[in-house]
Design a protein around this motif. Structure first.
Motif, PDB file in Angstrom:
ATOM      1  N   GLY A   1       0.818  -1.200   0.000  1.00  0.00           N
ATOM      2  CA  GLY A   1       0.000   0.000   0.000  1.00  0.00           C
ATOM      3  C   GLY A   1       0.850   1.247   0.000  1.00  0.00           C
ATOM      4  O   GLY A   1       2.030   1.219   0.359  1.00  0.00           O
ATOM      5  N   THR A   2       0.228   2.341  -0.413  1.00  0.00           N
ATOM      6  CA  THR A   2       0.859   3.647  -0.402  1.00  0.00           C
ATOM      7  C   THR A   2       0.118   4.505   0.620  1.00  0.00           C
ATOM      8  O   THR A   2      -1.097   4.705   0.503  1.00  0.00           O
ATOM      9  N   HIS A   3       0.843   4.962   1.618  1.00  0.00           N
ATOM     10  CA  HIS A   3       0.254   5.781   2.672  1.00  0.00           C
ATOM     11  C   HIS A   3      -0.102   7.156   2.104  1.00  0.00           C
ATOM     12  O   HIS A   3       0.550   7.631   1.173  1.00  0.00           O
ATOM     13  N   THR A   4      -1.100   7.786   2.681  1.00  0.00           N
ATOM     14  CA  THR A   4      -1.502   9.119   2.222  1.00  0.00           C
ATOM     15  C   THR A   4      -0.382  10.151   2.395  1.00  0.00           C
ATOM     16  O   THR A   4      -0.400  11.195   1.740  1.00  0.00           O
ATOM     17  N   GLN A   5       0.618   9.857   3.237  1.00  0.00           N
ATOM     18  CA  GLN A   5       1.769  10.747   3.399  1.00  0.00           C
ATOM     19  C   GLN A   5       2.818  10.526   2.309  1.00  0.00           C
ATOM     20  O   GLN A   5       3.844  11.200   2.297  1.00  0.00           O
ATOM     21  N   GLY A   6       2.575   9.556   1.417  1.00  0.00           N
ATOM     22  CA  GLY A   6       3.439   9.394   0.258  1.00  0.00           C
ATOM     23  C   GLY A   6       4.446   8.260   0.303  1.00  0.00           C
ATOM     24  O   GLY A   6       5.144   8.042  -0.671  1.00  0.00           O
TER      25      GLY A   6
ATOM     26  N   GLU B   1       8.372  -5.353  10.047  1.00  0.00           N
ATOM     27  CA  GLU B   1       8.666  -3.925  10.145  1.00  0.00           C
ATOM     28  C   GLU B   1       9.763  -3.616   9.131  1.00  0.00           C
ATOM     29  O   GLU B   1      10.843  -4.194   9.183  1.00  0.00           O
ATOM     30  N   ARG B   2       9.469  -2.726   8.206  1.00  0.00           N
ATOM     31  CA  ARG B   2      10.429  -2.354   7.174  1.00  0.00           C
ATOM     32  C   ARG B   2      10.570  -0.840   7.127  1.00  0.00           C
ATOM     33  O   ARG B   2       9.616  -0.125   7.432  1.00  0.00           O
ATOM     34  N   PRO B   3      11.713  -0.340   6.703  1.00  0.00           N
ATOM     35  CA  PRO B   3      11.862   1.113   6.542  1.00  0.00           C
ATOM     36  C   PRO B   3      10.876   1.630   5.513  1.00  0.00           C
ATOM     37  O   PRO B   3      10.521   0.928   4.562  1.00  0.00           O
ATOM     38  N   LYS B   4      10.410   2.856   5.703  1.00  0.00           N
ATOM     39  CA  LYS B   4       9.492   3.474   4.749  1.00  0.00           C
ATOM     40  C   LYS B   4      10.198   3.670   3.412  1.00  0.00           C
ATOM     41  O   LYS B   4      11.349   4.129   3.372  1.00  0.00           O
ATOM     42  N   GLN B   5       9.496   3.323   2.339  1.00  0.00           N
ATOM     43  CA  GLN B   5      10.028   3.458   0.986  1.00  0.00           C
ATOM     44  C   GLN B   5       9.304   4.596   0.280  1.00  0.00           C
ATOM     45  O   GLN B   5       8.087   4.743   0.438  1.00  0.00           O
ATOM     46  N   PRO B   6      10.014   5.388  -0.518  1.00  0.00           N
ATOM     47  CA  PRO B   6       9.317   6.430  -1.285  1.00  0.00           C
ATOM     48  C   PRO B   6       8.338   5.775  -2.252  1.00  0.00           C
ATOM     49  O   PRO B   6       8.576   4.668  -2.734  1.00  0.00           O
ATOM     50  N   ALA B   7       7.236   6.452  -2.519  1.00  0.00           N
ATOM     51  CA  ALA B   7       6.208   5.921  -3.416  1.00  0.00           C
ATOM     52  C   ALA B   7       6.665   5.942  -4.853  1.00  0.00           C
ATOM     53  O   ALA B   7       7.534   6.611  -5.260  1.00  0.00           O
TER      54      ALA B   7
END
Length: 134
Positions: A96-101, A128-134
């Motif tokens: 999924g892509t979070h609304t924060q991008g 738990e994974r690091p946030k990835q840019p969309a």
């Protein structure tokens, strides 16, 4: 006293697959139809040892709808579902892509407890994974 924990359940792997399909449709009404009135949902994250706990259909519905709002393209794919007695497991890959991008792709599972042919408890676990840019 007889142990009935391995007795046949009214819930099947097909039931859990249908539950997963309702998640992928973002259909909170359908999801609540699978759950007891006093259901418990333990989210994958939160400050307590069990994550954040939601109790009762109204609270659980709000929690599920919050996920759909935060991840408008949320999808639980590659599902595998198992039931033994009054317990079950669903394995999946959440994307999924979070609304924060930022974007997520992570394996996870749900552990279920059933009562009277419905889901009484759903405990979610996710890598738990690091946030990835969309």
């Amino acid at each position: 006293m007889t142990d009935t924990s391995l007795a046949p359940s009214q819930v099947t792997a097909e039931t859990l697959a249908a539950f997963s399909d309702a998640f992928n449709r973002h259909d909170a009404n359908a999801l609540m139809g699978f759950m007891t009135e006093d259901c418990v949902f333990d989210a994958a994250a939160g400050p307590d040892v069990h994550g954040i706990r939601f109790v009762g259909r109204d609270a659980v519905r709000v929690a599920f709808e919050a996920v759909f709002a935060s991840f408008p393209d949320a999808h639980w794919g590659q599902g595998r579902h198992y039931v033994i007695g009054e317990r079950g497991v669903s394995e999946w890959v959440f994307t999924g892509t979070h609304t924060q991008g930022w974007r997520i792709e992570a394996e996870g599972c749900d552990l279920f407890e059933f009562r009277d042919g419905l889901i009484a408890r759903k405990r979610a676990f996710r890598k738990e994974r690091p946030k990835q840019p969309a």
